[in-house]
Design a protein around this motif. Structure first.
Motif, PDB file in Angstrom:
ATOM      1  N   PRO A 171       0.573   6.769  -6.637  1.00  0.00           N
ATOM      2  CA  PRO A 171      -0.187   8.063  -6.619  1.00  0.00           C
ATOM      3  C   PRO A 171       0.795   9.116  -6.279  1.00  0.00           C
ATOM      4  O   PRO A 171       2.072   8.682  -5.603  1.00  0.00           O
ATOM      5  CB  PRO A 171      -1.024   7.817  -5.743  1.00  0.00           C
ATOM      6  N   SER A 183      -6.896   9.580  -7.723  1.00  0.00           N
ATOM      7  CA  SER A 183      -5.416   9.621  -8.426  1.00  0.00           C
ATOM      8  C   SER A 183      -5.673   8.992  -9.998  1.00  0.00           C
ATOM      9  O   SER A 183      -6.083   8.067 -10.123  1.00  0.00           O
ATOM     10  CB  SER A 183      -4.450   8.686  -7.726  1.00  0.00           C
ATOM     11  N   VAL A 219      -8.486   6.213   1.631  1.00  0.00           N
ATOM     12  CA  VAL A 219      -8.077   7.610   2.188  1.00  0.00           C
ATOM     13  C   VAL A 219      -8.317   7.729   3.297  1.00  0.00           C
ATOM     14  O   VAL A 219      -9.758   7.809   3.590  1.00  0.00           O
ATOM     15  CB  VAL A 219      -8.060   8.408   1.307  1.00  0.00           C
ATOM     16  N   ALA A 258     -10.765   7.271  -3.535  1.00  0.00           N
ATOM     17  CA  ALA A 258     -10.959   6.738  -2.243  1.00  0.00           C
ATOM     18  C   ALA A 258     -11.757   7.818  -1.320  1.00  0.00           C
ATOM     19  O   ALA A 258     -11.730   8.986  -1.733  1.00  0.00           O
ATOM     20  CB  ALA A 258      -9.724   6.425  -1.426  1.00  0.00           C
ATOM     21  N   ARG A 279       1.047  -1.006  -0.051  1.00  0.00           N
ATOM     22  CA  ARG A 279       0.008  -0.143   0.069  1.00  0.00           C
ATOM     23  C   ARG A 279       0.841   1.270   0.039  1.00  0.00           C
ATOM     24  O   ARG A 279       2.133   1.139   0.409  1.00  0.00           O
ATOM     25  CB  ARG A 279      -0.926  -0.028   1.255  1.00  0.00           C
ATOM     26  N   TYR A 325     -11.766   1.968  -8.583  1.00  0.00           N
ATOM     27  CA  TYR A 325     -10.790   1.823  -9.742  1.00  0.00           C
ATOM     28  C   TYR A 325     -11.149   1.744 -10.862  1.00  0.00           C
ATOM     29  O   TYR A 325     -12.418   1.457 -11.191  1.00  0.00           O
ATOM     30  CB  TYR A 325      -9.971   0.539  -9.559  1.00  0.00           C
ATOM     31  N   GLY A 384      -6.778   0.533  -2.915  1.00  0.00           N
ATOM     32  CA  GLY A 384      -7.377  -0.002  -4.332  1.00  0.00           C
ATOM     33  C   GLY A 384      -8.534  -0.321  -4.520  1.00  0.00           C
ATOM     34  O   GLY A 384      -8.841  -1.065  -5.135  1.00  0.00           O
ATOM     35  N   GLU A 394      -7.548   5.845  -9.640  1.00  0.00           N
ATOM     36  CA  GLU A 394      -8.282   5.279  -8.272  1.00  0.00           C
ATOM     37  C   GLU A 394      -8.831   6.404  -7.537  1.00  0.00           C
ATOM     38  O   GLU A 394      -8.417   7.328  -7.540  1.00  0.00           O
ATOM     39  CB  GLU A 394      -7.119   4.643  -7.387  1.00  0.00           C
ATOM     40  N   ALA A 399      -8.000   2.240  -3.793  1.00  0.00           N
ATOM     41  CA  ALA A 399      -7.495   3.279  -2.873  1.00  0.00           C
ATOM     42  C   ALA A 399      -8.410   3.630  -1.716  1.00  0.00           C
ATOM     43  O   ALA A 399      -9.679   3.640  -1.894  1.00  0.00           O
ATOM     44  CB  ALA A 399      -7.484   4.581  -3.749  1.00  0.00           C
ATOM     45  N   PHE A 442      -3.630   4.788  -0.009  1.00  0.00           N
ATOM     46  CA  PHE A 442      -4.254   4.090  -1.135  1.00  0.00           C
ATOM     47  C   PHE A 442      -3.963   2.433  -1.032  1.00  0.00           C
ATOM     48  O   PHE A 442      -3.085   1.996  -0.931  1.00  0.00           O
ATOM     49  CB  PHE A 442      -3.369   4.579  -2.400  1.00  0.00           C
TER      50      PHE A 442
END
Length: 215
Positions: A158, A129, A28, A191, A3, A176, A173, A189, A26, A171
């Motif tokens: 990213p 990203s 976050v 998040a 990650r 996507y 994943g 990606e 991603a 991130f």
């Protein structure tokens, strides 16, 4: 699998499936950002929830293909808050896992990366990203996309979220999108960045972002 947290590669405790059995994801964790627009609320609790996102996705993708980024997000009921971009001539140093090994054997010709934050009027935010990878041929581009879309194979890194003033961005994943056009591969990606974004809206954001043409 690895990650990426603020540009640093860290090991996963558990391999997580990519979207549709493929893709890179991603996730976050950042503080909420000031936002505008509508469309990220989870649970469909507002008129700007996932229904708006679903209805606006075809028009959003069409705008994205034309390079109309602002219009593309507006069609999803969102607006862009911040962004940072960077161009590179190599890809190996800016990727990880099997994708990095692929680039060491098959160098790319150019890499453009964009990191942006989008949000709605309810304080829900998403970080997106996008990586545009130009390969020497359509064949190597097809091989790259297949590899990047496969679980546990790594990806293009990213950009570090510190450039957006964000901390703790991770991130991993889950949301996507990707596409290939000739020798160009686009990997996107999305998040959650704050609040309670609807997963369907984050799916839409990643799919729309993958449609943007390279800068």
């Amino acid at each position: 699998m690895v990650r990426t947290v603020n540009g640093k590669k860290l090991p996963f405790g558990e391999d997580r499936p990519k979207k549709g059995g493929k893709a890179v994801v991603a996730a976050v964790a950042v503080g909420a950002l000031a936002a505008g627009g509508a469309g990220l609320t989870a649970g469909g609790g507002t008129a700007g929830g996932s229904a708006t996102s679903a209805q606006g996705k075809p028009a959003s993708k069409d705008a994205a293909r034309k390079g109309q980024r602002g219009e593309a997000w507006t069609r999803l009921g969102l607006r862009q808050l911040k962004q940072t971009a960077r161009a590179e001539l190599t890809c190996g140093a800016h990727s990880y896992g099997q994708v990095r090994q692929f680039f060491l054997k098959h160098p790319c010709r150019k890499l453009d990366r964009l990191l942006l934050a989008i949000g709605d009027t309810h304080g829900n935010t998403v970080v997106v990203s996008i990586a545009w990878v130009r390969m020497p041929s359509a064949g190597t581009a097809a091989d790259l996309k297949e590899l990047a879309d496969t679980d546990g194979t790594g990806n293009v890194e990213p950009l570090a979220a510190g450039a957006l003033g964000l901390a703790g961005v991770e991130f991993t994943g889950q949301y996507y999108g990707s596409r290939r056009s000739g020798s160009l591969v686009v990997i996107a990606e999305a998040a959650p960045g704050g609040g309670h974004p609807d997963p369907a809206a984050m799916d839409d954001a990643a799919e729309v972002a993958a449609e943007f043409p390279p800068p």
